[in-house]
Design a protein around this motif. Structure first.
Motif, PDB file in Angstrom:
ATOM      1  N   ALA A   1     -18.517 -22.416  -1.840  1.00  0.00           N
ATOM      2  CA  ALA A   1     -19.054 -21.187  -1.270  1.00  0.00           C
ATOM      3  C   ALA A   1     -18.096 -20.600  -0.231  1.00  0.00           C
ATOM      4  O   ALA A   1     -17.896 -19.382  -0.172  1.00  0.00           O
ATOM      5  CB  ALA A   1     -20.426 -21.450  -0.648  1.00  0.00           C
ATOM      6  N   ARG A   2     -17.496 -21.466   0.569  1.00  0.00           N
ATOM      7  CA  ARG A   2     -16.544 -20.966   1.564  1.00  0.00           C
ATOM      8  C   ARG A   2     -15.299 -20.388   0.889  1.00  0.00           C
ATOM      9  O   ARG A   2     -14.773 -19.348   1.309  1.00  0.00           O
ATOM     10  CB  ARG A   2     -16.165 -22.086   2.534  1.00  0.00           C
ATOM     11  N   LEU A   3     -14.823 -21.064  -0.163  1.00  0.00           N
ATOM     12  CA  LEU A   3     -13.661 -20.546  -0.883  1.00  0.00           C
ATOM     13  C   LEU A   3     -13.985 -19.211  -1.542  1.00  0.00           C
ATOM     14  O   LEU A   3     -13.184 -18.269  -1.490  1.00  0.00           O
ATOM     15  CB  LEU A   3     -13.214 -21.552  -1.938  1.00  0.00           C
ATOM     16  N   ARG A   4     -15.151 -19.115  -2.139  1.00  0.00           N
ATOM     17  CA  ARG A   4     -15.540 -17.858  -2.790  1.00  0.00           C
ATOM     18  C   ARG A   4     -15.599 -16.720  -1.783  1.00  0.00           C
ATOM     19  O   ARG A   4     -15.194 -15.587  -2.083  1.00  0.00           O
ATOM     20  CB  ARG A   4     -16.890 -18.040  -3.479  1.00  0.00           C
ATOM     21  N   ALA A   5     -16.088 -17.006  -0.586  1.00  0.00           N
ATOM     22  CA  ALA A   5     -16.146 -15.961   0.446  1.00  0.00           C
ATOM     23  C   ALA A   5     -14.733 -15.499   0.814  1.00  0.00           C
ATOM     24  O   ALA A   5     -14.487 -14.300   0.999  1.00  0.00           O
ATOM     25  CB  ALA A   5     -16.883 -16.486   1.679  1.00  0.00           C
ATOM     26  N   ARG A   6     -13.797 -16.441   0.917  1.00  0.00           N
ATOM     27  CA  ARG A   6     -12.407 -16.055   1.212  1.00  0.00           C
ATOM     28  C   ARG A   6     -11.801 -15.242   0.079  1.00  0.00           C
ATOM     29  O   ARG A   6     -11.041 -14.295   0.317  1.00  0.00           O
ATOM     30  CB  ARG A   6     -11.567 -17.309   1.476  1.00  0.00           C
ATOM     31  N   MET A   7     -12.135 -15.603  -1.146  1.00  0.00           N
ATOM     32  CA  MET A   7     -11.640 -14.841  -2.287  1.00  0.00           C
ATOM     33  C   MET A   7     -12.213 -13.421  -2.290  1.00  0.00           C
ATOM     34  O   MET A   7     -11.494 -12.441  -2.542  1.00  0.00           O
ATOM     35  CB  MET A   7     -12.006 -15.567  -3.586  1.00  0.00           C
ATOM     36  N   LYS A   8     -13.490 -13.321  -2.000  1.00  0.00           N
ATOM     37  CA  LYS A   8     -14.147 -12.008  -2.008  1.00  0.00           C
ATOM     38  C   LYS A   8     -13.509 -11.068  -1.002  1.00  0.00           C
ATOM     39  O   LYS A   8     -13.377  -9.856  -1.253  1.00  0.00           O
ATOM     40  CB  LYS A   8     -15.643 -12.176  -1.716  1.00  0.00           C
ATOM     41  N   GLN A   9     -13.088 -11.590   0.142  1.00  0.00           N
ATOM     42  CA  GLN A   9     -12.417 -10.768   1.150  1.00  0.00           C
ATOM     43  C   GLN A   9     -11.151 -10.132   0.602  1.00  0.00           C
ATOM     44  O   GLN A   9     -10.711  -9.091   1.095  1.00  0.00           O
ATOM     45  CB  GLN A   9     -12.063 -11.621   2.376  1.00  0.00           C
ATOM     46  N   ARG A  10     -10.576 -10.745  -0.421  1.00  0.00           N
ATOM     47  CA  ARG A  10      -9.317 -10.254  -1.001  1.00  0.00           C
ATOM     48  C   ARG A  10      -9.532  -9.560  -2.348  1.00  0.00           C
ATOM     49  O   ARG A  10      -8.572  -9.275  -3.059  1.00  0.00           O
ATOM     50  CB  ARG A  10      -8.350 -11.434  -1.158  1.00  0.00           C
TER      51      ARG A  10
END
Length: 492
Positions: free
Chosen positions: A109-118
């Motif tokens: 979930a944390r990785l997905r949030a970082r991906m979404k920011q980009r």
């Protein structure tokens, strides 16, 4: 999201092994650096497919570490193979929870949030055909699996296994497709049981909250006629039920099917956004231009939903399959056609050894600098709106002069965007110097000069628009030469 998006497949466990070596400690999804996410976004990728993130079991690991046929392949990949290099197949799933060694669901979930920011979307795996041997359904819901008899086990030990349980041993079928023996680290799900289908839809709805899309492994195996042919059990269609239920919960959720045997259109009609285009890959591998060109006669309603690739975790490495020159020509055809552009980790660097999904470590291989530079130029060319969001057309080619039949060696595309951007993609997909006259489908070329700038080489050519209209674009290309021409008016 682009009309024709780019996807990058990452072998998650292998990459985290490399990160762990650098960090000198175990690595999880939280250790994936922001710099890598930034590079993917800057390269133009829309999707990142993280392979093998789900929980697997001790039984799958044991079988992967002891199966003689598999071990032979693993040793060819890793001459210094150790047991710890074999975590077991990422497709022998025991639960759709992120593997504890990768950091669990919270790390994803944390990785997905970082991906979404980009602006990056996350794709994961779904394996509809089977589970791992030690999935909890074996104890709790054995009726979800295809049963066997003692006679089946004696007659076909390659397709059935005795499963030990506290509630009593059972004979169950290994997961398989109809043309090969069973996969001995899996158990076959019974789609003839409506309760099995309901349970799998429940799993899909759960996964739908954790990612933006799913690549569905061997999706055609659960089509009713194929399932009945394999197991002699009738079933109700699964995908037309499952896909809408996930999209009801998560609007716009993406489904991509790994599919063979000419069932691509059928699965598209059942709701899949994209289906593997293995046919194009096979024709490119055979190195004959005409079958490749004929593949593009299909309607865009079909082509727009094809996932075009030169390698993935199942296929041999592209650099090992396509020799230099042929590789670049095949890549230009593959990735400048309409559909999803699907790249695989290691492809850009020219890696030669395929890594089995059973392995958690990659061999050390030198980077092919020349091929890497080509892919840098190709990815830059794929930034253009004309090929990301424009209109595509296959271009007709005529003989350049009488008794010259080498026009048959060409594959030529035209792209045009409403902004005015245009691209002409030309490939001599043959081992001989070839010439043709390509008839461009642009209606406003007459009356002015035009320049063609090759985005791959920066070669520059000038043409009279009247000649382009009346005679066509004359191409004289070396064996396996490929070009992506930006067609621009010459300013007077």
């Amino acid at each position: 999201m682009s009309r024709y998006p780019l996807l990058y497949q990452v072998n998650t466990r292998v990459w985290l092994t490399e990160l762990a070596h650098q960090l000198k400690r175990p690595a999880t999804l939280d250790d994936i650096p922001d710099a890598a996410l930034d590079r993917w976004a800057a390269a133009g990728f829309d999707w990142i497919w993280l392979l093998s993130v789900w929980q697997t079991g001790a039984e799958g690991e044991r079988i992967s570490r002891t199966n003689p046929e598999w071990l032979k392949e693993f040793h060819e990949t890793l001459p210094d193979l150790r047991d710890e290099d074999i975590p077991g197949s990422g497709f022998a799933i025991t639960a759709y929870d992120v593997h504890a060694n990768l950091g669990g669901d919270v790390a994803l979930a944390r990785l997905r949030a970082r991906m979404k920011q980009r602006g990056l979307k996350l794709m994961l795996d779904f394996v509809p055909n089977h589970t791992g041997l030690d999935h909890h359904w074996v104890a709790d819901h054995p009726e979800y699996y295809v049963p066997g008899t003692e006679q089946d086990l004696a007659r076909e030990p390659q397709n059935y296994v005795r499963v030990k349980r506290q509630a009593g041993d059972l004979v169950l079928a290994y997961g398989r497709d109809p043309y090969f023996s069973g996969w001995p680290d899996t158990l076959q799900l019974n789609y003839g049981n409506p309760a099995t289908q309901a349970a799998l839809i429940g799993e899909l709805r759960k996964i739908g909250r954790q990612c933006d899309g799913l690549r569905c492994d061997m999706a055609m195996l659960v089509l009713p006629d194929i399932f009945e042919k394999t197991w002699g059990l009738p079933m109700q269609p699964f995908w037309p039920q499952a896909i809408p239920q996930v999209r009801e919960l998560v609007p716009g959720f993406c489904f991509m099917a790994e599919v063979y045997w000419d069932r691509e259109w059928e699965l598209q009609q059942q709701g899949f956004d994209y289906t593997y285009d293995k046919r194009l890959y096979d024709r490119l591998r055979d190195r004959h231009a005409r079958p490749v060109r004929e593949h593009f006669w299909a309607g865009l309603d079909y082509q727009n939903k094809l996932a075009r690739f030169l390698e993935n975790h199942d296929e041999p490495r592209a650099a090992a399959t396509f020799p230099p020159g042929v590789h670049e020509a095949a890549a230009v055809i593959t990735y400048l056609s309409p559909g999803l552009r699907f790249f695989h980790q290691g492809q850009f660097e020219g890696r030669l050894k395929r890594i089995s999904p059973h392995l958690g470590r990659a061999p050390e291989e030198p980077k092919n600098e020349q091929l890497a530079a080509f892919y840098d130029r190709l990815l830059a060319a794929l930034h253009d709106d004309s090929v990301r969001n424009g209109d595509w057309q296959l271009v007709e080619c005529d003989s350049a002069w009488e008794q010259n039949e080498t026009q048959d060696n060409f594959v030529v595309f035209a792209w045009q965007h409403s902004s005015g951007e245009r691209r002409v993609v030309a490939v001599n997909y043959s081992d001989q110097q070839s010439q043709c006259l390509a008839h461009l489908p642009f209606g406003d070329l007459a009356g002015q000069g035009w320049q063609l700038r090759d985005c791959l080489s920066e070669d520059l050519y000038h043409w009279n628009g009247d000649d382009l209209v009346h005679s066509g674009l004359y191409l004289d290309m070396r064996p396996w030469q490929a070009a992506i021409y930006a067609l621009e008016p010459v300013k007077s």
